[in-house]
Design a protein around this motif. Structure first.
Motif, PDB file in Angstrom:
ATOM      1  N   SER A  36       0.797  -1.224   0.000  1.00 56.70           N
ATOM      2  CA  SER A  36       0.000   0.000   0.000  1.00 56.70           C
ATOM      3  C   SER A  36       0.831   1.275   0.000  1.00 56.70           C
ATOM      4  CB  SER A  36      -0.968  -0.002   1.184  1.00 56.70           C
ATOM      5  OG  SER A  36      -0.291  -0.263   2.393  1.00 56.70           O
ATOM      6  N   PRO A  91      -2.739   2.146  -4.519  1.00 55.72           N
ATOM      7  CA  PRO A  91      -3.894   2.323  -3.623  1.00 55.72           C
ATOM      8  C   PRO A  91      -4.225   1.010  -2.906  1.00 55.72           C
ATOM      9  CG  PRO A  91      -4.284   3.468  -5.687  1.00 55.72           C
ATOM     10  CD  PRO A  91      -3.015   2.675  -5.868  1.00 55.72           C
ATOM     11  N   ARG A 129     -11.894  -3.750   1.801  1.00 60.09           N
ATOM     12  CA  ARG A 129     -11.784  -2.317   2.102  1.00 60.09           C
ATOM     13  C   ARG A 129     -11.313  -2.199   3.537  1.00 60.09           C
ATOM     14  NH1 ARG A 129     -10.893   1.023  -1.633  1.00 60.09           N
ATOM     15  NH2 ARG A 129      -9.948  -0.939  -2.323  1.00 60.09           N
ATOM     16  N   THR A 165     -11.583   6.138  -0.030  1.00 61.06           N
ATOM     17  CA  THR A 165     -10.771   5.165  -0.761  1.00 61.06           C
ATOM     18  C   THR A 165     -11.319   4.809  -2.136  1.00 61.06           C
ATOM     19  OG1 THR A 165     -11.920   3.310   0.305  1.00 61.06           O
ATOM     20  CG2 THR A 165      -9.912   4.124   1.369  1.00 61.06           C
ATOM     21  N   ARG A 193      -5.627   6.683  -0.259  1.00 61.12           N
ATOM     22  CA  ARG A 193      -6.271   7.145   0.970  1.00 61.12           C
ATOM     23  C   ARG A 193      -5.537   8.311   1.617  1.00 61.12           C
ATOM     24  NH1 ARG A 193      -5.357   5.850   6.254  1.00 61.12           N
ATOM     25  NH2 ARG A 193      -3.800   4.322   5.581  1.00 61.12           N
TER      26      ARG A 193
END
Length: 360
Positions: free
Chosen positions: A41, A45, A78, A86, A130
């Motif tokens: 990450s 993303p 998620r 996001t 994010r």
């Protein structure tokens, strides 16, 4: 515990391939396991197939999908069920009226929530970075990747295991389990079903299941044959404790008595780094605690989170400058935590974790 073959580790800096190395030393059975935290990450993303694939190619032993439910009961990856931060949902006029304020684990949250979308509707959205202020290069990939299902993550790891000639594990987390149970979308039966259908509910499967709550892990312990991990934060309490009026906190779970209770239903403790080496008010490290040793005494493995390269996440001891997005002296942090005897770690930069592990 697991046999691993030879593969090439693709080392990436800021999204650019810079080297390819034989990875036998990175994938032997010695030393802590490396879990790609929400994938790689730091470079893509989070919770996208691209992030998971990059983590595996960098050498991660496991990838970590956080699980929430759609309106029609499908498990998707998620970090939170609120997806305004996001995905590009806020740019979709057809979903404007889905924006709501809900109470999640006792806290009001405003945004768009996975449980208000069918899987087909979620598939019209695209992921975005994010924390763009810290990882602006990741914004290059905004709009390119879908929200993946758990099944798609499993399919990806199976393909990559064949391609890389080593087994890529999954390390799913059930997010807000009490909340999803209360709205009739319990995560646990669906997770058990997916693992069963994929032949992964067995003792030697390369799977861990984790949760910040306790009751759902105790329930899963009756139906899963894979290791369970109790996540423990540095503050607060499991929400199911709060909901039930149980006054115990996360601090109580890492006492010798608390760790023995964890061992009655789980195989590991997933510890916030600050529980292992606390920080003072200025962000500097204090003396290590005995929690890793105490956990090992009762037979628990310890997996620590989260390791990241940017100054904003590092202890003040290892920051390179006042720029929060600049990389600090991450290898020094890894070396210090390896010395505490941890058995695994979650990393946003799996390539850095592998390099630290190989050279320790």
């Amino acid at each position: 515990m697991y046999r691993r073959g030879l593969a090439a580790v693709v080392l990436v800096f800021a999204g650019a391939v810079v080297a390819s190395l034989p990875s036998a030393s990175a994938h032997d059975d010695k030393g802590p396991i490396v879990i790609g935290h929400r994938g790689a990450s730091a470079y893509r993303p989070e919770h996208t197939l691209a992030a998971y694939e990059l983590a595996a190619r960098m050498g991660a032993d496991f990838v970590e999908p956080d699980l929430v439910s759609t309106k029609d009961g499908k498990l998707v990856a998620r970090h939170e069920n609120e997806i305004g931060g996001t995905t590009d949902v806020s740019t979709k006029p057809q979903f404007t009226d889905r924006k709501k304020t809900k109470v999640i684990d006792g806290t009001p949250v405003t945004g768009w929530f996975t449980e208000d979308f069918t899987l087909a509707e979620l598939k019209t959205l695209r992921a975005k970075e994010r924390i763009p202020a810290i990882r602006p290069r990741n914004t290059l990939y905004d709009g390119r990747f879908e929200v993946p299902t758990l099944q798609e993550v499993i399919d990806l790891t199976k393909r990559l295991s064949r391609e890389l000639h080593r087994e890529i594990g999954i390390y799913p987390e059930t997010k807000h389990p009490t909340y999803f149970q209360e709205i009739g979308l319990a995560l646990e039966p669906k997770l058990v079903d997916v693992l069963n259908r994929n032949g992964l509910n067995r003792r030697n499967a390369k799977v861990y299941v984790q949760s910040f709550e306790v009751a759902n892990l105790k329930e899963l312990n009756r139906s899963l044959r894979v290791p369970l991990v109790q996540l423990v934060n540095a503050s607060g309490a499991p929400y199911d404790f709060v909901k039930a009026g149980d006054k115990r906190t996360y601090a109580d779970l890492v006492t010798p008595t608390g760790l023995r209770e964890i061992r009655s239903y789980a195989d590991g403790a997933g510890l916030n780094k600050d529980l292992i080496i606390p920080r003072d008010a200025g962000g500097f490290l204090k003396q290590p605690t005995n929690v890793v040793e105490d956990a090992h005494k009762v037979g628990l493995v310890v997996h620590s989170w989260t390791f990241r390269n940017e100054n904003s996440f590092l202890p003040a001891d290892f920051r390179s400058s006042t720029d929060p997005a600049a990389y600090g002296r991450a290898f020094e942090e890894y070396d210090l935590f390896f010395k505490q005897g941890i058995d695994g770690l979650f990393a946003d930069n799996p390539d850095t974790a592998i390099e630290a592990k190989v050279k320790r």
